[in-house]
Each structure stands twice: as C-alpha cells, then as structure tokens.
Design an enzyme around this catalytic site. Structure first.
Site, short mmCIF file in Angstrom:
data_model
loop_
_atom_site.label_atom_id
_atom_site.label_comp_id
_atom_site.label_asym_id
_atom_site.label_seq_id
_atom_site.Cartn_x
_atom_site.Cartn_y
_atom_site.Cartn_z
N TYR A 190 0.81 -1.20 0.00
CA TYR A 190 0.00 0.00 0.00
C TYR A 190 0.85 1.27 0.00
O TYR A 190 0.51 2.27 -0.63
CB TYR A 190 -0.91 -0.01 1.24
CG TYR A 190 -2.09 0.92 1.12
CD1 TYR A 190 -2.03 2.19 1.65
CD2 TYR A 190 -3.26 0.52 0.49
CE1 TYR A 190 -3.11 3.06 1.54
CE2 TYR A 190 -4.35 1.37 0.39
CZ TYR A 190 -4.27 2.64 0.91
OH TYR A 190 -5.33 3.49 0.81
N TYR A 225 4.27 5.39 -2.24
CA TYR A 225 4.70 6.60 -1.55
C TYR A 225 6.20 6.57 -1.27
O TYR A 225 6.89 7.59 -1.39
CB TYR A 225 3.92 6.78 -0.25
CG TYR A 225 2.43 6.94 -0.46
CD1 TYR A 225 1.91 8.17 -0.83
CD2 TYR A 225 1.56 5.88 -0.29
CE1 TYR A 225 0.55 8.33 -1.02
CE2 TYR A 225 0.19 6.03 -0.47
CZ TYR A 225 -0.31 7.26 -0.85
OH TYR A 225 -1.66 7.41 -1.04
#
Length: 779
Positions: free
Chosen positions: A481, A485
């Site tokens: 997830y 990032y």
C-alpha cells in the site's frame, strides 16, 4: 497623446514639475501612473489626482529596476506582476503589484547579497563576512594589547575600591566613614592632625586583561551580523570559542547562505505561481538546477579522495557512499523491509493497520487545488512553516495519546502537494479497541484550525484535512500500500502492482521516475525529513549488528575472548545478530522488546566514545586565538569534542552490560593517487596531507627560540564574574578622554587620506595590445 502628456492638461506648472519628478523616478511605471492620475483627475479633479499620488508614492517601485536586478527570475517576476495588476482595479491592482514586488526585492536581498547570483559570488561573500568577524576580533585584541602594555608601563591609574560602608541610617554611615578616615594611615600623606583622604580608598594592581574580553565583544557583533542576514546564530549554550570559530569560518557562512538563498528563491517562485501541477510540480525548475549542481560538486569531491584501511583495501569516497544508505536503492529496500516485517509482527499481535492522511489548512497553499489559480487565503507561509505546523499537531496528539494510555507504532511519510505544501501519511498499527479513540484524537487536532473550511455550501463535511483508511488484508499488504509513496519520495523505482492501472503515475498523472528528483530536491531545499518511524527500535542498532557479518566471525570470537562478557549477554547479542543478518526485522523487533518499548528498556543501544589522539601529533597551537589544544581527546574544526561510534552496549535480563566492537576497520582518508605517477599533490611531504605531522613551527621550540611555558600561551578561563569585571573595565578605558582623543585622531587621519585620494584621480592604466578593458574610465 500619451498619458504623461495628458496629465499636463491638469494643474499648474508647479504641479507639472512635482508630478514629473515622480514620473522620472519611475520611468517604467510612469505611463501607468499617469493613466491612473488622469482617470482620477477627470472624475474628481486635479487635487484628488495629486492627493492619490502623494499618498501612495512611497509604495511605488520601478519594475524594470527589479527585473534587471534579478535577471534570472525576470521573466517569472514580470508575468506575476502583470497578473496581480489584472486581478484588481487600475488603482488597487497597481498598488498590490508594487507591494508584492517590493516584498520580492526584500526577500531576494540577503543584507547586501543578491540571492540569485551564482555560487562563486556567494562563496566570495561568505569569505568577506567571515573576514569581517575575524577583523573585528583582531581589532579588539589589539585594543586589549594596548591596554595591557600601558598597564605594565604604569600609564594607567590602578583601580580603587572603597570599603563597604556599614550602618543602617545615614548618620551611622557618616560616623563609620569618619572613624575609617581617622583610623587609617597612609605613608604618602602628612601625619595627624591632617586627614589622610587617600586612606579612604584601597589601591590595587589591576590584573592583565584576558583575551576572553575580545571574544565576548567580537561575539556580540558577530551574532548581530548573522541576524542582519536572517541567519540564526550558533546556540548561546555553546562555549564562547565554539561560537566565534563558527562565525569566523567561511565554510559556515557559505552553508548558511546557500541554504537561505535557496529557500528564499523557492518561496518567491511559489508566490509567483511557478510551482504547481501546470508549471513546475512540487518545486521550481531553478531549485532542480541548484540541487543538480550541488550533487555534481559533492560527487566530484568524493571522487577526489580515497580511503584505505589497515588491510590495504582502498576505495574512493564515492564508492563507499554507493555501498551505504546514500544509494537510493539500498535506502528504499531497507524501508520496505522494515515496513513489511513490522506488519508481520503486527498481524501476529492481532493489531489493526490504519492509514491516516493529514493536510494543512488553506492558508498554507499558494494556489488552489483544481484550477491552480492564486489562493486568496494564502498568508505567505513557507513549506517549512507548514511542516512545523504539522509537527506541532503531531506532538500534541502524541501527548494526548500517552495521557490516555493509547499506543501506536508505524511510519510517517512526508510528501508535497503539487504546490510544494507538505502533507503527512501515517501508516500505524494499534490495538483493535484503541482504533476509535486514536482516530478521534488525531482528527480533533487536525481539524481544530479553521473548521469552516471543512464543510461545503450544502453543509456536508469533507475529508480535505483528515482522512482514514483501515487496512484490509484481503486487498493487500501494508507494504504494497505504501510502496508507491516510498518510491515516489526516493527514486521512483518500484514494481508496479498487477491489475492496477496507472500504478507508475502519481496523483497528478506524472511518471514516478520523473517526479522523484523533484520531490527529493524539494525536501533538500526546505530541510524536511521525509521518513520517520514511530514506536519501533533503533535502526542504528540494526545497522551496527549487521556489520558483524559471517566474515567477522573470527574477530567477534577474539573480542569475546579478550573482554569475557557474561554468557547471558553474549546470548542476547547472538540471537539479535542472527535475526539481523537473516534480514528478519520482525524477529529483531520482538527480541528488542516489541513495539513501543522505551529505549532504556531495550537490550542493545549504540556505543560511542570520544575520538582520541594517536599520540604521534604534538599539541596544536592556534596563532589566531593563542590557545594550545592539548589533551587526549580529538577536537573538530570548531573546537568541539569529536565522538565516534564504536559498537554496541548489550544488556542482559538482569541489567548487566558489556561492550561489543563493530567498527573493525580503521580508515585513513587522503587525496586520490595520480594514475600516471602514483603521487599525490606533488608538493612533497609538506604539501602531502597523508603525513601526520604539523607543518607549522612550534612557537616555543623553533631554532634560536627559548622555550615558552604552555601556561603563558594558553589564556586563563575566566569566571563569569571576572569576565564581567574586565568587560566593565574595558568599556571605561575606551570611554576615557585620552583613548577617545586617540581614536578621533585616527579617524581624522583616515578621512584626510580619503579626501586626498578623491582630489587626485587615479591615473589611466597604460593601453595594452589585445587586452580587453574591464574597468571603464571613472571606476
């Protein structure tokens, strides 16, 4: 007919002259000012137009002068100036544009340094500032030397002190002074019945004034010099010598000025609306170029030096840097390992994964999200100030969670919006029964400021400031997830997830490999830490344990045979070492006490000791300060003690400790060898930095010199009371009539010399064939 010519139709000749003086002062703005004046004069008369010019003439600024001064940013400044003018009326728009341009000029001028000049000019300016600090200190030292010389020759009156007068009332004090005069005798006064007035005072010989007075006076001026440049001076908690050595160092000034100039330029570009998704996303193109130049300088420097250990292995510093966490691939791999294994340990404990997004209020954003137009609520805050706002919220939230007994652990990722404003992503784990309380605590602090911004015109609350997503194990892992990032904030390299369209793009449709350098430059420019783990053990311990690889097994065994640690301590180290070498962060986390274990309760902590001198060098004598740096502890450039990491301190379950050495190599750094001849600098031993001896002559052991005791070379360390007394004596001496007259004579002589130079112009240099004339006549 131009607007300036039309303005001549209004008012008298004196009005024309007065307005002409304003127009001549602002040539590039003259036509616009005349148009505004004519418009007001036609509606309300000549007096109203003159009143408007008189009232606002201090706010007007010549745009072309500013554009020429900051040539690098001229195109962007010109575009923004015109845009601000268009947003308002003829009068308000012009005034707003002039105010903005005046603020830009003030921002881009650091005292007298133009922030847009090249790096060579900045380096020269840094040298000049450091030299100014050193010159001021030398001047104080010269004054103190003059004072001490006069004191030794008996040319200064020794200080006199009146004994403490006792008594509660005035009459009692008068009687005490009378008794003291009557009982005192002085050999230089006549015998009784005359009153020996000099006997009232006690005469003492003043001690030699210390060099600490010069340091204190010079430090006050140097700190003020730094503040005038917008630079935070060194911490006043440091020693006086450490502060003055920093403020007198060109390298210190160069670092501070580079950082300040880069941030001011970037802030101007943000206000000029050149940092957003339709222009330079995340940061300006100029900041990208400055960051690229900085990396080239650093890489070139690392390539010029090589390090050699005791085994004869030689590497350039650039090669060693690629082996560590300076390599973005290694950094990203370590982050992903720590996140994935932390999730594994959280699943074993039955904790819930939470993903929070926290954003700053609208006043921190220079442009609007969708249209990229100028945000009317923007208050001029920088990304660093926005980061400090988020840090304050986080500190308040963590304190509240600690008071309520709610514990979380995980990672914090900071990344920019398209306009350079930071926002946070928090990937944390908590107990299932703590999820609601943790969420409400974070939400209350994140939405405390400007709550009216969180509701639309229909009264529906949005998630613009705070957003929560609960991790679903069926949809994927936490590592997967946040992989996007992590990759986006390091180097853009990642493995795109199967079946996810646009996984290689950011939220604005840009390729991650293209935007990663811009985000890295943004973080470096504003000094923002991108990744930080919360509630997890020290990663320094993890890295130090992994230094003891299988190749160092014999060295580890020899160390244990020499130090003989307890079996329980050795067992702790070997268990943690096995987990670290195997790359099992979850086992390492468990052996270190688990999540949220205080550092003092963890079984291993880093071990650092002062760097000791080898004994081969003699005491370092500073001709600038007169200090002799003696002792066993090695000191840095600014006089601070150097501490070096050596290994780990291991503790067993009973609190008994033992040290383990993990830094097994001793490195010596020197300039890289010449590939052709194998030599270094070519200047012999005196120019070869590989030698361990000083090339300066010892002030007390030179040929033909007598030995000077070290106690005379090293100044005495004064107490605060002694320093204050000497400072007061120095000020009184400088304020005396005799010294003031000498200073006036020196100043008068200096002015006379300058006047003589002005009366006699510099002769023109002889013409030389083929040499360009860089200095025109009259300069």
């Amino acid at each position: 007919m131009s607007a300036v010519e039309q303005s001549l139709l209004f008012g008298t000749t004196d009005c024309h002259k007065w307005r002409k003086a304003i127009f001549d002062r602002l040539p590039s703005l003259a036509e616009s000012l005349a148009e505004t004046f004519v418009e007001i004069a036609q509606k309300h008369g000549n007096a109203a137009g003159n009143t408007w010019l008189r009232r606002h003439k201090s706010r007007f600024i010549d745009p072309d002068r500013v554009f020429d001064r900051f040539e690098t940013l001229a195109m962007d400044l010109r575009r923004t100036f015109a845009e601000i003018r268009r947003q308002g009326s003829r009068t308000s728009g012009l005034l707003a544009a002039c105010d903005w341009l005046a603020d830009v000029e003030k921002c881009l001028v650091i005292n007298t340094l133009n922030a847009t000049h090249d790096d060579d000019a900045l380096c020269d300016y840094a040298k000049a500032q450091a030299m100014g600090v050193e010159d001021a200190r030398n001047k104080f030292i010269g004054n103190i030397a003059s004072h001490n010389r006069r004191l030794r020759l008996g040319l200064l009156t020794p200080p006199r002190r009146l004994s403490r007068i006792e008594g509660e009332t005035t009459s009692a004090r008068v009687r005490y002074v009378a008794d003291m005069i009557a009982q005192s005798r002085n050999a230089l006064t006549p015998p009784p019945p005359s009153i020996p007035l000099l006997a009232v005072f006690r005469w003492e010989r003043a001690p030699i004034m210390s060099i600490a007075v010069a340091d204190e006076m010079a430090l006050k001026q140097a700190r003020e010099r730094a503040r005038l440049h917008g630079i935070t001076p060194p911490s006043p908690k440091m020693k006086r010598g450490a502060q003055i050595s920093r403020l007198a160092c060109p390298n210190w000034w160069r670092r501070q000025l580079r950082r300040l100039a880069g941030r001011r330029i970037e802030q101007v570009m943000r206000e000029a609306r050149r940092v957003h998704k339709r222009a330079g996303i995340y940061c300006s193109n100029l900041t990208i170029a400055r960051r690229r130049s900085q990396k080239i300088r650093t890489r070139s420097l690392l390539e010029m030096f090589e390090a050699t250990n005791q085994d004869g292995q030689t590497y350039t510093l650039a090669e060693l840097a690629e082996l560590g966490l300076a390599n973005p691939d290694h950094r990203r791999a370590e982050l992903m390992l720590r996140i994935s294994d932390t999730e594994a340990e959280a699943n074993r404990l039955g904790h819930v994964g939470l993903f929070y997004t926290i954003t700053t209020p609208s006043r921190f954003h220079p442009v609007q999200e969708h249209s990229s137009r100028r945000n009317p609520k923007y208050d001029g805050s920088t990304p660093r100030e926005a980061q400090q706002h988020l840090q304050k919220l986080w500190a308040q939230a963590r304190a509240s969670l600690a008071r309520d007994g709610l514990s979380i652990y995980g990672i914090r990722v900071v990344e920019p919006h398209h306009d350079g404003t930071p926002h946070w992503h928090l990937l944390v784990w908590a107990k299932p029964d703590h999820v609601e309380a943790v969420t409400e605590t974070l939400r209350s602090y994140a939405e405390a400021e400007s709550p009216e911004e969180l509701s639309d015109r229909f009264g529906q609350k949005n998630t613009a400031r705070f957003k929560l997503e609960i991790m679903d194990r069926e949809k994927g892992t936490a590592a997967g997830y946040v992989a996007k990032y992590i990759s986006k904030n390091i180097n853009g390299e990642q493995f795109a997830r199967d079946g996810v369209d646009g996984d290689h793009l950011d939220n604005y449709g840009h390729d991650l490999a293209d935007v990663a350098p811009r985000i890295e430059s943004w973080a470096a420019c504003w000094g923002i830490r991108q990744f930080q783990f919360v509630g997890l053990p020290s990663v320094t311990v993890w890295r130090e344990v992994r230094r003891l690889t299988e190749k160092q097994q014999d060295e580890l065994k020899a160390w244990e045979e020499a130090t003989k640690p307890r079996a329980s301590i050795a067992r702790v180290l070997h268990q943690i070492r096995e987990a670290a070498l195997g790359g099992h962060w979850d086992q390492f986390l468990r052996l270190m006490g688990g999540p949220n274990t205080p550092r003092k309760d963890q079984p291993i902590k880093p071990w650092s000791i002062p760097a000791f001198r080898t004994g081969e060098e003699e005491d370092d004598f500073s001709h600038g300060t007169g200090e002799v740096k003696s002792g066993f502890v090695e000191r840095g450039r600014y006089g601070d003690e150097i501490k070096v990491p050596k290994g780990l301190v291991v503790k067993d379950h009973k609190g008994r400790t033992a040290e383990y050495l993990t830094r097994l190599y001793r490195w010596s750094v020197r300039p890289k060898r010449n590939a052709a001849g194998g030599s270094f600098s070519g200047g012999g031993e005196a120019a070869d930095p590989w030698t361990c001896v000083t090339n300066c002559t010892d002030p007390g052991t030179g040929a033909g010199q007598s030995l000077i005791p070290r106690s005379l070379l090293t100044p005495k360390e004064l107490t605060p009371e002694e320093l204050e007394a000497q400072l007061q004596r120095y000020r009184e001496w400088r304020a005396s009539e005799h010294v003031r007259q000498e200073m006036d004579d020196v100043d008068l002589e200096h002015r006379m010399i300058q006047a003589a130079v002005r009366r006699h112009p510099k002769p023109a240099p002889p013409e030389r064939q083929g040499v360009p004339e860089y200095f025109p006549e009259g300069i």
